[in-house]
Structures are given as structure tokens and as C-alpha cells.
Motif scaffolding. Structure first.
Motif, PDB file in Angstrom:
ATOM      1  N   GLY A 137     -15.645  -8.530  -2.479  1.00 25.58           N
ATOM      2  CA  GLY A 137     -16.143  -9.887  -2.698  1.00 25.58           C
ATOM      3  C   GLY A 137     -16.442 -10.584  -1.387  1.00 25.58           C
ATOM      4  O   GLY A 137     -17.458 -11.270  -1.237  1.00 25.58           O
ATOM      5  N   ALA A 138     -15.556 -10.391  -0.403  1.00 27.02           N
ATOM      6  CA  ALA A 138     -15.773 -11.006   0.910  1.00 27.02           C
ATOM      7  C   ALA A 138     -17.009 -10.412   1.585  1.00 27.02           C
ATOM      8  O   ALA A 138     -17.802 -11.132   2.196  1.00 27.02           O
ATOM      9  N   VAL A 153      -7.103  -5.155  -4.259  1.00 21.67           N
ATOM     10  CA  VAL A 153      -7.326  -5.440  -2.833  1.00 21.67           C
ATOM     11  C   VAL A 153      -8.754  -5.049  -2.458  1.00 21.67           C
ATOM     12  O   VAL A 153      -9.460  -5.791  -1.759  1.00 21.67           O
ATOM     13  N   VAL A 189     -18.099 -14.611  -4.870  1.00 18.90           N
ATOM     14  CA  VAL A 189     -16.870 -15.345  -5.157  1.00 18.90           C
ATOM     15  C   VAL A 189     -16.236 -14.903  -6.487  1.00 18.90           C
ATOM     16  O   VAL A 189     -15.014 -14.863  -6.613  1.00 18.90           O
ATOM     17  N   HIS A 245      -3.813  -1.819  -5.995  1.00 16.74           N
ATOM     18  CA  HIS A 245      -4.613  -1.289  -4.880  1.00 16.74           C
ATOM     19  C   HIS A 245      -6.104  -1.533  -5.106  1.00 16.74           C
ATOM     20  O   HIS A 245      -6.823  -1.914  -4.188  1.00 16.74           O
ATOM     21  N   ILE A 294     -13.883 -12.186  -5.979  1.00 15.70           N
ATOM     22  CA  ILE A 294     -12.593 -12.642  -5.455  1.00 15.70           C
ATOM     23  C   ILE A 294     -11.664 -13.018  -6.608  1.00 15.70           C
ATOM     24  O   ILE A 294     -10.496 -12.603  -6.653  1.00 15.70           O
ATOM     25  N   TRP A 295     -12.206 -13.776  -7.572  1.00 13.39           N
ATOM     26  CA  TRP A 295     -11.327 -14.214  -8.678  1.00 13.39           C
ATOM     27  C   TRP A 295     -10.938 -13.030  -9.567  1.00 13.39           C
ATOM     28  O   TRP A 295      -9.804 -12.974 -10.051  1.00 13.39           O
ATOM     29  N   PHE A 345       0.719  -6.629 -10.275  1.00  9.94           N
ATOM     30  CA  PHE A 345       2.092  -6.801  -9.771  1.00  9.94           C
ATOM     31  C   PHE A 345       3.076  -6.849 -10.924  1.00  9.94           C
ATOM     32  O   PHE A 345       4.127  -6.209 -10.890  1.00  9.94           O
ATOM     33  N   VAL A 346       2.749  -7.652 -11.946  1.00  6.60           N
ATOM     34  CA  VAL A 346       3.681  -7.813 -13.062  1.00  6.60           C
ATOM     35  C   VAL A 346       3.923  -6.445 -13.711  1.00  6.60           C
ATOM     36  O   VAL A 346       5.067  -6.071 -13.982  1.00  6.60           O
ATOM     37  N   CYS A 374      -8.194 -11.304  -7.652  1.00  4.78           N
ATOM     38  CA  CYS A 374      -6.929 -12.047  -7.671  1.00  4.78           C
ATOM     39  C   CYS A 374      -6.218 -11.867  -9.008  1.00  4.78           C
ATOM     40  O   CYS A 374      -5.004 -11.665  -9.061  1.00  4.78           O
ATOM     41  N   MET A 391      -4.809  -8.490  -9.264  1.00  4.32           N
ATOM     42  CA  MET A 391      -3.654  -8.311  -8.382  1.00  4.32           C
ATOM     43  C   MET A 391      -2.376  -8.846  -9.028  1.00  4.32           C
ATOM     44  O   MET A 391      -1.356  -8.156  -9.093  1.00  4.32           O
ATOM     45  N   VAL A 392      -2.448 -10.092  -9.529  1.00  4.43           N
ATOM     46  CA  VAL A 392      -1.235 -10.675 -10.115  1.00  4.43           C
ATOM     47  C   VAL A 392      -0.824  -9.885 -11.364  1.00  4.43           C
ATOM     48  O   VAL A 392       0.356  -9.554 -11.542  1.00  4.43           O
TER      49      VAL A 392
END
Lengths: 452, 273
Positions: free
Chosen positions: A180-181, A174, A381, A171, A384-385, A395-396, A388, A391-392
Motif C-alpha cells: 500500500g505504501a 505486513v 490507502v 506476515h 493499508i486498511w 494476531f488474535v 491493518c 494484521m489485528v
């Protein structure tokens, strides 16, 4: 303590609404549906395109709802903001409880064994089996806490409590990506430079209009296209020199997939073409014809007073049966009066001329290759990385690690025997826990067979 | 080498068809479990041949000077999609010993290969936009993800076809339900990785990590739908048949992201046509 307002009030209802999975579910699907709409309707087109495709009323509706640039429409951004609020509030709502579950003392768990899922009866007293059971549990799960529950010896172990944080990491990720955006949108810029071979520029055209200075200059030394034998393009290449205060400071090569960076600003090979730089033309005034050379975007003095420049030119225009050939737009400033724009055609072409005192005829167009360079500065930017990656990783952790607790209860079963009950609990992947308990049970049974 | 690779792919396609029929027969004809076993053996053999065909094509590409991994156009991606589907299915078969799943999963691998065989298999050099080290990471993660969703959809179909009038608490259906969820999770993590690698690549090729290009947007739509599915687990009444239907809807999004966008919408991914 939960940071919630007093129960029952409107505040509580509002908080619960924002904390609910139902809201997440509805928002995720709403965003999906809206995005579908955005891929079906043409985006960022001119009004006329919508009028032509959907009629006056349809176009008015599309523009009214900002569906022509839907992904930046206020209502779409609001959906994203609601999702962010949902994430924050839902996480704040649950985090205290999760932390409490993680921090729970093992001693507290000793007397809270779940119902047994497996069991075996062995010869010998609980004391006989305690050490071996402890070793088996330690190996299967982790450090063991021992306790007593009446006549029963209890062994307890848990692992993976930290994995409860996985969902919060997801969460958070996200939110990091969204931030970042936002950073990129607020403090970054994106634009374009069309640079002729041999030319230098120190500013760029922004995508949303306007120009800004770069703070340094770049020169296109050479632009080349390489082709494969079958005619497919192989490589687009711009040789660029960066200049600061007129001094060459760096030379770089731009290719697709190989951007260059200077002072945090990124340059990308984006497009190419031929641009007309000079026009040799007949300048016809009061029946008299003189040959002049006009430069693109630069005023040239004309013989007999006045000035002219080349606005734009196309090497080939097909106007049906009327005319086919080069066309140029020429700006003309008479010695007195307002400047005007004139259209020039190939010399000798039969065009029904609108009579004017002054006209131009194309003799020759000189062109040079240009390179289209995309320019970007995005200070967001890296967020963003980071997002990301979080996030991955999140998830794991959230999907493949579980908080598992296992109890072994060793009770005297009379006649010099011992009953071992195996119980477990997990916050996900029940099947995995069942397999773990089965392995543990088999190990305990096998150990005895070996020992006797 | 290229010809050998193409011939192998034809054989693999037929093998997947035969295996699909075998799994179906082994499941329907209860007295002949040997058919299912034969289908398993055939699928394993076909997967090995399939792997060999992809490696041969890779080598051939370097032999003729095209110099790229076989992940560059629709033909190559379909061949790889078929491979990921067969691989993922066999892993699930190994873990669960449930061969009837093959009757639903292997036809997907067959159809992917059949579609590929209708396309031009010529090895062509890469467009400048595709010349990137991110190509391999992006394609592998995306298609393994697609395969996760594909197998999940096959499981869902199986759940819905065989589930009529059965108690939802039946152990077999609980296992299917769990498998649908697990394969969606696999697909979701890999799709996320695929979108991330795609973003990193886009950032270096096009100067922006996200441009709302139709292919990007549809991958996000697919991601959102599956994200909703994963959250539905925490809502009352969203187990079993409902999740199975949801997973099928998700896979329709996957198929649209893969094929529909290229056929119906224009955008940056047009080389995958």
C-alpha cells in the motif's frame, strides 16, 4: 514438498539464512535502532542547519548517509525490503509443512497418542464407558474419531487446525501494508494549496516541487476561525466551491478532522493566515513621486512606462534599531533593460537608502485571509486498511487460538474395571490445554458418580 | 462534580500506595497473608472509585460545555493509564491468585496517579485537531496496550528480583515466564490497534496515515522491539531472564513514547504535553 534448492549448496544456505527467525529478529531490532536515530536527528532540514549543529564533517557524514531524510534513505528502504524478503521466504519455507499438519487425517492420529497427562480407573468395561466418553470429548473438543489400538479403544478429537494459518495472515498483512505504501508513493501525490479568500485555483504545488493541474478548480468562498471564550481556537473552517468548466458543481466545508474528496483527491484544512494582496505605494522616479497600487503576482503598468508587481510583503519586520515596520519586495521592469527586485519600507521611515533612480515606499498593505489546504491523492490507502485489519485479526488468531488434539484411551484394567487415559497436544498455550484435560477428566469421573 | 472527581483521584492515589505496601508486606511477611487480602480489597475499592472519578469528570466536561471524553491531555491520560494498570493487574490476580505480583504492578499505578496529581486538572475544551470520534478508540487501545507492557515489566522485575539462584524450571517461574509473554501479547495486539486507529485518525486530520512524526516513530520503535521479543521465543536460549530483561527494555521504549517524545522531541502530539 518444500520449494527449496538442493541441500548443502550455497543456494540452500542462502535460502536458510533468509528463512531464519534470527534474521527477522536482527532486522526488527535494526529497524528500531535506525528509527531511533531518525527521531534524534532533525529531518528534512536545509544543509545549513546540519552544518551549524554538527560542523562541516558531521554534516557531510549525515548527508552522505542520507540521514537528513533517513526514512526514505536507500539503506533504510533496503532494511524494509530485506524484512519483506525474510517474511516471504520464511513463510514459503514453512507453509507446506503447516498445510500438511492441517490436512492430516484423524485416522492417522489414532495410534499416535501422546503420553498420558491424566488418567482414571472406573468400574465397568471400556464398552460401558465408550458412549459417555465420546460425548464428553465431542463437547470439549469436537467431532470424535473412533479407533482400536490392540485391546484399547481410542477416541480422538481435534480443533483449531485453521489457527495455524494465523501467523501467515500476520506476515501477509505486513506485505499488504508495505505494498500500500509503495502504491501510494508510485501513483499518488501530495501537495499544498494556499488559497486567498475569494480566489480560485485549478492546480496545486507538490510537496517535492513542481505544480500539477487538478482537472477541476476550487474557490475559497470564506475562511473563518472560531475561538473558545479563553482564546483557544475552536474551529478552522474553509467554505469551498468546486468548479468544473467554470460551472459550480459542489460546495463543501473543510474543517480539521473533516476532509472533503473530489475525483479521488482529498482536501484537508491544514493552516491559515493573512496574505498581502495589494500594495499602495509611492513610486519615486527621478525625484518625482506618484501613488500606485500594485497587485500580488500581477504586473501593473506604471505611469511613465515600465511595470511593477508585488512579490511578497510582511506587515511587521524588526531589524533591530535600524527599522521596524512593514517590508515589501517589489519587482520592477523598466521600459528598457533587465527586471529587478526592490525592497520597499514604510513611507517616511529613515532608512539609509542606497541611491537608485527608482524606489518604492509603502503607504498601505491590503491583506485578505487565506487557507492552507493539504491535497492528497493516494490510491494505495485502501491496501493499508486491508493490511491493518488482516494484521489485528491475524494476531488474535495466532495468539488466542491453538490447534489442540486430545486422545482418550480406554483399556480393560482387569477385575471388570476400565482405565481411561487422557492425552493431549497443542501448538501453543500448554497451560490452556492442561486446564482442558483437567476439565475433561473431572467430567468423566463425575459422570460415573452420577451414573452409579 | 469536577471537584468531587479530583478529590476521589487523590484518595485513589493514596489507596494505590497503601495497596502496594500491603501487597509487599503480605508477600515478605509470610505469616500474615491477610495483608495481601486487605490489599486486594483496597485495590478493588480504589478501582471502583477511580472508575467513578473518570465518569464524573466525563459528565463534568459536558456540564461546563467542554463536551469531550476525559482523554485529551497528559493529566487525563495519566489518570486513565493508572486505571488500566489497576484493572489489568486485578484481572491477572483473579486468574492466577498470585498476590505478590501486586507488590510490583501496583506501584506503577501509584506513580502514574502521583504524576497526574502534580499537573493542572482543569477541564479544557478540545483543540480542533482532537475533535474526532477516533480520539476515544485511539486512547483506550493505546493505554490498555501500555498497561499490558507495564504489567509485563512489573512481572519481569519480579522474575529478576526473586529469580536469583532458583532453578528456571521451578513451576512458579514457568508461570511468571508465561505471564510475561501473555501480557506482552495483550500489550502488542492493543498497541497495534492503537497505531492503526491513530493512522486512520491521522489520515482524516492531517491527510496522511503515516508521517514519521516522532510520536508515531517511537510507537513503531516500541512495536518493533516487542515484535522482536515475540520472535525471540522461537530462538534457542531466549527464555526466562533474557526475555524478562527484554520486556523491561520494551517498557523503557513505551515510557519514552509516552513521556520522552513530548518532553524532548517536537512534533504533532505536542498537545499531550
Amino acid at each position: 514438498m518444500k520449494p527449496t534448492p538442493k541441500p548443502g549448496g550455497a543456494g540452500q544456505r542462502f535460502w536458510d539464512f533468509f528463512a531464519s527467525v534470527k534474521l527477522s529478529f536482527v532486522l526488527l531490532l535494526s529497524l528500531a535502532l535506525a528509527s531511533v536515530l531518525g527521531t534524534l536527528l532533525p529531518q528534512k532540514e536545509h544543509v545549513s542547519v546540519y552544518v551549524q549543529q554538527f560542523g562541516e564533517a558531521g554534516a557531510r557524514l549525515i548527508l552522505g548517509l542520507r540521514l537528513d531524510d533517513m526514512y526514505h534513505a536507500p539503506w533504510f528502504l533496503l532494511l524494509l525490503a530485506l524484512l519483506a524478503a525474510n517474511l516471504v521466504i520464511c513463510s514459503l519455507n514453512r507453509l507446506p509443512l503447516t498445510l500438511k499438519l492441517m490436512a492430516k487425517e484423524p485416522a492417522e492420529e489414532i495410534k499416535r497418542a501422546r503420553p498420558a497427562q491424566a488418567g482414571l480407573t472406573l468400574a465397568g468395561t471400556p464398552a460401558d464407558h465408550l458412549a459417555r466418553a465420546e460425548a464428553a470429548l465431542r463437547q470439549a473438543v469436537g467431532p470424535v474419531t473412533q479407533g482400536q489400538d490392540g485391546p484399547t479403544q481410542v477416541l480422538y478429537a481435534e480443533k483449531g487446525a485453521w489457527s495455524r494459518l494465523g501467523v501467515y495472515v500476520v506476515h501477509l498483512s505486513v506485505l499488504v501494508i508495505m505494498s500500500g505504501a509503495v502504491v501510494g508513493n508510485l501513483w499518488g501525490f501530495a501537495g499544498f494549496i494556499n488559497l486567498n479568500q475569494g480566489s480560485t485555483t485549478d492546480h496545486l504545488d507538490l510537496d517535492n516541487g513542481g505544480q500539477i493541474p487538478l482537472g477541476f478548480a476550487l474557490r475559497l468562498d470564506q475562511f473563518t476561525v472560531e475561538f473558545h471564550p479563553d482564546g483557544m481556537p475552536k474551529e478552522y473552517r474553509s467554505d469551498i466551491t468546486f468548479l468544473e468548466n467554470g460551472q459550480e458543481v459542489d460546495k463543501v466545508v473543510l474543517m480539521v478532522n473533516h476532509p472533503a474528496q473530489r475525483h479521488g483527491i482529498d482536501f484537508y484544512q491544514a493552516s491559515y493566515g493573512q496574505s498581502v494582496t495589494r500594495l499602495r505605494a509611492n513610486f519615486i522616479q527621478d525625484g518625482q513621486t506618484q501613488v500606485v497600487a500594485l497587485a500580488h503576482g500581477q504586473w501593473t503598468d506604471l505611469p511613465g512606462g515600465g511595470k511593477a508587481l508585488l512579490i511578497e510583503a510582511r506587515p511587521e519586520v524588526n531589524m533591530g534599531g535600524m527599522y521596524q515596520g512593514p517590508v515589501a519586495r517589489v519587482g520592477y521592469q523598466p521600459p528598457q533593460g533587465e527586471p529587478m527586485a526592490l525592497t520597499a519600507f514604510q513611507a517616511g521611515a529613515k532608512i539609509p537608502m542606497r541611491g537608485g533612480p527608482v524606489s518604492f515606499e509603502i503607504l498601505e498593505l491590503e491583506s485578505t485571509p487565506y487557507s492552507g489546504i493539504q491535497v492528497k491523492y493516494d490510491p494505495g490507502v485502501w491496501l493499508i486498511w486491508v493490511g491493518c485489519t488482516l494484521m489485528v485479526a491475524g494476531f488474535v488468531v495466532a495468539f488466542y487460538f491453538a490447534h489442540r488434539k486430545v486422545w482418550l484411551r480406554l483399556t480393560p484394567a482387569g477385575k471388570g474395571r476400565c482405565r481411561i487415559e487422557i492425552a493431549g497436544s497443542t501448538n501453543k498455550n500448554r497451560l490452556g490445554l492442561t486446564r482442558l484435560l483437567e476439565r475433561l477428566s473431572a467430567r468423566l469421573a463425575a459422570g460415573v458418580a452420577q451414573g452409579e | 462534580m469536577e471537584a468531587l472527581s479530583n478529590n476521589l483521584l487523590v484518595a485513589v492515589t493514596f489507596a494505590y500506595l497503601l495497596a502496594s505496601v500491603g501487597y509487599l508486606a503480605g508477600w515478605v511477611i509470610k505469616k500474615a497473608p491477610v495483608l495481601g487480602l486487605a490489599a486486594s480489597v483496597l485495590t478493588w475499592a480504589a478501582l471502583i472509585a477511580h472508575t467513578a472519578a473518570i465518569i464524573l469528570r466525563w459528565l463534568a466536561s459536558y456540564e461546563i460545555g467542554a463536551d469531550h471524553a476525559p482523554f485529551s491531555n497528559l493529566f487525563e491520560s495519566l489518570v486513565f493509564f493508572g486505571w488500566t494498570l489497576a484493572l489489568l493487574y486485578l484481572i491477572i490476580e483473579l486468574k492466577t491468585k498470585l498476590r505478590p505480583i501486586g507488590a510490583f504492578a501496583m506501584p506503577l499505578a501509584f506513580f502514574a496517579m502521583l504524576y497526574a496529581l502534580k499537573l493542572d486538572p482543569a477541564i479544557k475544551p478540545l483543540l480542533p485537531a482532537l475533535k474526532s470520534n477516533w480520539l476515544i478508540a485511539h486512547v483506550i487501545t493505546c493505554f490498555l496496550g501500555y498497561a499490558g507492557f507495564g504489567v509485563s515489566a512489573a512481572l519481569s522485575l519480579m522474575y529478576l528480583v526473586t529469580g536469583k539462584g532458583q532453578s528456571p524450571d521451578d513451576r512458579r517461574f514457568l508461570v511468571l515466564d508465561e505471564l510475561i509473554y501473555q501480557t506482552v501479547v495483550v500489550g502488542f495486539i492493543l498497541l497495534t490497534a492503537g497505531i492503526v486507529t491513530g493512522s486512520i485518525w491521522a489520515n482524516s486530520a492531517w491527510g496522511t496515515y503515516w508521517s514519521w512524526d516522532p510520536k508515531e516513530t517511537w510507537s513503531l520503535i516500541t512495536w518493533l522491539v516487542y515484535a522482536a521479543l515475540l520472535h525471540s521465543r522461537y530462538m534457542r536460549g531466549w527464555q526466562g531472564a533474557r526475555v524478562a530483561v527484554f520486556s523491561l527494555v520494551g517498557f523503557v521504549c513505551v515510557l519514552f513514547t509516552y513521556f520522552g517524545v513530548n518532553l524532548l522531541l517536537s512534533g504533532l502530539h505536542s498537545y499531550a504535553r
